[in-house]
Design a protein around this motif. Structure first.
Motif, short mmCIF file in Angstrom:
data_model
loop_
_atom_site.label_atom_id
_atom_site.label_comp_id
_atom_site.label_asym_id
_atom_site.label_seq_id
_atom_site.Cartn_x
_atom_site.Cartn_y
_atom_site.Cartn_z
N ASP A 166 20.12 -12.58 19.17
CA ASP A 166 18.88 -11.81 19.06
C ASP A 166 17.85 -12.43 19.98
OD1 ASP A 166 17.19 -9.75 17.73
OD2 ASP A 166 16.11 -11.50 16.98
N ARG A 167 16.81 -11.65 20.30
CA ARG A 167 15.76 -12.11 21.22
C ARG A 167 14.73 -13.00 20.55
NH1 ARG A 167 11.21 -8.91 20.33
NH2 ARG A 167 11.59 -7.06 19.05
N ARG A 168 14.89 -13.24 19.21
CA ARG A 168 13.98 -14.10 18.47
C ARG A 168 14.71 -15.32 17.93
NH1 ARG A 168 12.64 -8.32 16.14
NH2 ARG A 168 14.89 -8.38 16.55
N ASP A 169 14.03 -16.47 17.89
CA ASP A 169 14.61 -17.65 17.24
C ASP A 169 14.78 -17.37 15.75
OD1 ASP A 169 14.54 -19.27 19.60
OD2 ASP A 169 12.39 -19.53 19.30
N PHE A 170 15.73 -18.08 15.14
CA PHE A 170 16.02 -17.89 13.71
C PHE A 170 15.93 -19.25 13.03
CE2 PHE A 170 18.35 -17.11 9.85
CZ PHE A 170 18.17 -15.77 9.59
N VAL A 171 15.13 -19.31 11.95
CA VAL A 171 14.87 -20.58 11.27
C VAL A 171 15.43 -20.53 9.85
CG1 VAL A 171 13.09 -22.19 10.47
CG2 VAL A 171 12.79 -20.96 12.64
N ALA A 221 15.37 -28.38 8.01
CA ALA A 221 15.11 -27.18 8.81
C ALA A 221 16.09 -27.09 9.97
CB ALA A 221 13.68 -27.21 9.35
N ILE A 222 16.67 -25.92 10.15
CA ILE A 222 17.58 -25.64 11.25
C ILE A 222 16.99 -24.52 12.08
CG2 ILE A 222 19.93 -25.00 11.93
CD1 ILE A 222 20.78 -25.73 9.05
N VAL A 223 16.89 -24.73 13.40
CA VAL A 223 16.37 -23.71 14.30
C VAL A 223 17.49 -23.26 15.22
CG1 VAL A 223 14.69 -23.16 16.09
CG2 VAL A 223 14.05 -24.72 14.23
N TYR A 224 17.82 -21.97 15.17
CA TYR A 224 18.83 -21.38 16.05
C TYR A 224 18.12 -20.72 17.22
CZ TYR A 224 22.04 -22.07 12.13
OH TYR A 224 22.80 -22.62 11.12
N ALA A 262 25.19 -7.16 15.59
CA ALA A 262 25.86 -8.46 15.49
C ALA A 262 25.21 -9.39 14.49
CB ALA A 262 25.90 -9.14 16.87
N MET A 263 23.96 -9.12 14.12
CA MET A 263 23.26 -10.01 13.19
C MET A 263 23.83 -9.95 11.78
SD MET A 263 21.10 -12.01 14.58
CE MET A 263 20.27 -12.61 13.11
N SER A 264 24.45 -8.85 11.39
CA SER A 264 25.00 -8.74 10.03
C SER A 264 26.08 -9.79 9.80
CB SER A 264 25.58 -7.34 9.79
OG SER A 264 24.55 -6.39 9.76
N SER A 265 27.08 -9.84 10.68
CA SER A 265 28.15 -10.81 10.51
C SER A 265 27.65 -12.22 10.76
CB SER A 265 29.32 -10.48 11.46
OG SER A 265 28.87 -10.44 12.80
N TRP A 266 26.72 -12.40 11.71
CA TRP A 266 26.18 -13.73 12.00
C TRP A 266 25.46 -14.29 10.78
CZ3 TRP A 266 21.53 -16.32 12.07
CH2 TRP A 266 21.49 -17.52 12.79
N MET A 267 24.62 -13.48 10.15
CA MET A 267 23.86 -13.96 8.99
C MET A 267 24.76 -14.26 7.80
SD MET A 267 20.25 -11.84 9.13
CE MET A 267 19.66 -12.66 7.63
N LYS A 327 16.56 -21.37 -0.56
CA LYS A 327 16.74 -21.28 0.88
C LYS A 327 15.76 -20.26 1.44
CE LYS A 327 21.02 -21.13 2.29
NZ LYS A 327 21.27 -22.44 2.95
N LEU A 328 15.11 -20.63 2.54
CA LEU A 328 14.13 -19.77 3.20
C LEU A 328 14.58 -19.52 4.62
CD1 LEU A 328 10.28 -20.42 3.30
CD2 LEU A 328 11.58 -20.10 5.40
N VAL A 329 14.47 -18.27 5.07
CA VAL A 329 14.83 -17.96 6.46
C VAL A 329 13.78 -17.02 7.06
CG1 VAL A 329 17.29 -18.22 5.94
CG2 VAL A 329 16.28 -15.94 5.94
N TYR A 330 13.66 -17.06 8.38
CA TYR A 330 12.80 -16.11 9.08
C TYR A 330 13.13 -16.12 10.56
CZ TYR A 330 9.88 -20.25 10.31
OH TYR A 330 9.42 -21.47 10.75
N ARG A 331 12.61 -15.13 11.26
CA ARG A 331 12.77 -15.03 12.72
C ARG A 331 11.39 -15.13 13.35
NH1 ARG A 331 14.16 -8.51 13.11
NH2 ARG A 331 12.08 -7.77 12.59
N THR A 332 11.33 -15.58 14.60
CA THR A 332 10.02 -15.74 15.23
C THR A 332 10.15 -15.86 16.74
OG1 THR A 332 7.96 -17.01 15.16
CG2 THR A 332 10.02 -18.27 15.09
N ILE A 333 9.06 -15.53 17.43
CA ILE A 333 8.94 -15.85 18.85
C ILE A 333 7.75 -16.77 19.07
CG2 ILE A 333 10.04 -13.71 19.66
CD1 ILE A 333 7.21 -12.66 20.32
#
Length: 222
Positions: free
Chosen positions: A209-214, A198-201, A126-131, A176-182
């Motif tokens: 996904d089980r990780r936050d996305f920034v 900065a936007i935090v999903y 699901a992350m492909s279409s979401w991103m 634009k910078l993006v990353y995932r994190t816990i």
């Protein structure tokens, strides 16, 4: 004395791999990741998140009954991964170093959202279409790794977070910078340093996904 931050091209960081690898291994073995060993669960879907276990090698897993036999991140495996990234896309490194030695490293590279999802979320289709919906199709900067030596420097490792991010973006000519994190620190730092840029999903709620996305946008554009 404050650590000095420097930016490196892949061919420049290769001579520092002996410093990079042990810091990486120790950082991700600690909180909040607890990636100590490779999961050896033989079920069709491994029950350890991400394929890693918090158990030391040789300990018996109560969940699957197996004993881990390999460290989570082996040196040769990490070196091959870093070299592969450098060969296949624009890549930049960052290192902070003080009197006690190297205390923090970061790795970033430029790629399209679709390819990032394909490589970093193979288990979350699901992350492909979401991103692509959130980020479009043009190449963006993926902040792949940020890891610190918390023995040499137990706290304050993200004091220069904004300088690190802006410098890496300049190296890669990204807006634009993006990353995932816990890690909670990686959520606090962008909102502290970049405000409404900065936007935090939130994991499992705003992002599948089980990780936050920034997402950090330069110039206030969202």
């Amino acid at each position: 004395m404050k650590e000095l931050g420097n930016f490196y091209k892949p061919n420049e960081i290769k001579s520092l791999y002996d410093e990079v690898v042990p810091v990486y291994q120790a950082a991700f073995a600690g909180e909040p990741w607890l990636e100590v060993s490779k999961c050896v669960d033989y079920s069709s879907v491994q029950r350890c998140a991400g394929g890693f276990s918090s158990l030391p090698i040789g300990a018996n897993c109560e969940m699957c009954g197996n004993c881990p036999i390999k460290t989570a991140y082996e040196q040769g495996e990490l070196v091959s991964k870093f070299d592969m990234i450098a060969k296949t896309r624009p890549t930049a490194w960052y290192m902070e170093k003080g009197e006690v030695g190297a205390t923090l490293f970061a790795l970033a590279w430029l790629e399209t959202p679709y390819r990032i999802a394909e490589e970093r979320y193979p288990d979350v289709p699901a992350m492909s279409s979401w991103m692509m919906e959130k980020l479009g199709t043009e190449p963006i900067m993926w902040l792949d790794e940020v890891f610190a030596d918390r023995v040499k420097k137990p706290r304050g490792n993200l004091q220069n977070f904004s300088g690190m991010c802006i410098g890496l973006a300049r190296e890669l000519q990204a807006n634009k910078l993006v990353y995932r994190t816990i890690a909670s620190q990686m959520i606090v730092a962008p909102t502290r340093d970049f405000g409404d840029q900065a936007i935090v999903y939130e994991r499992n709620i705003e992002v599948p996904d089980r990780r936050d996305f920034v997402v950090i946008n330069w110039g206030g554009q969202k």
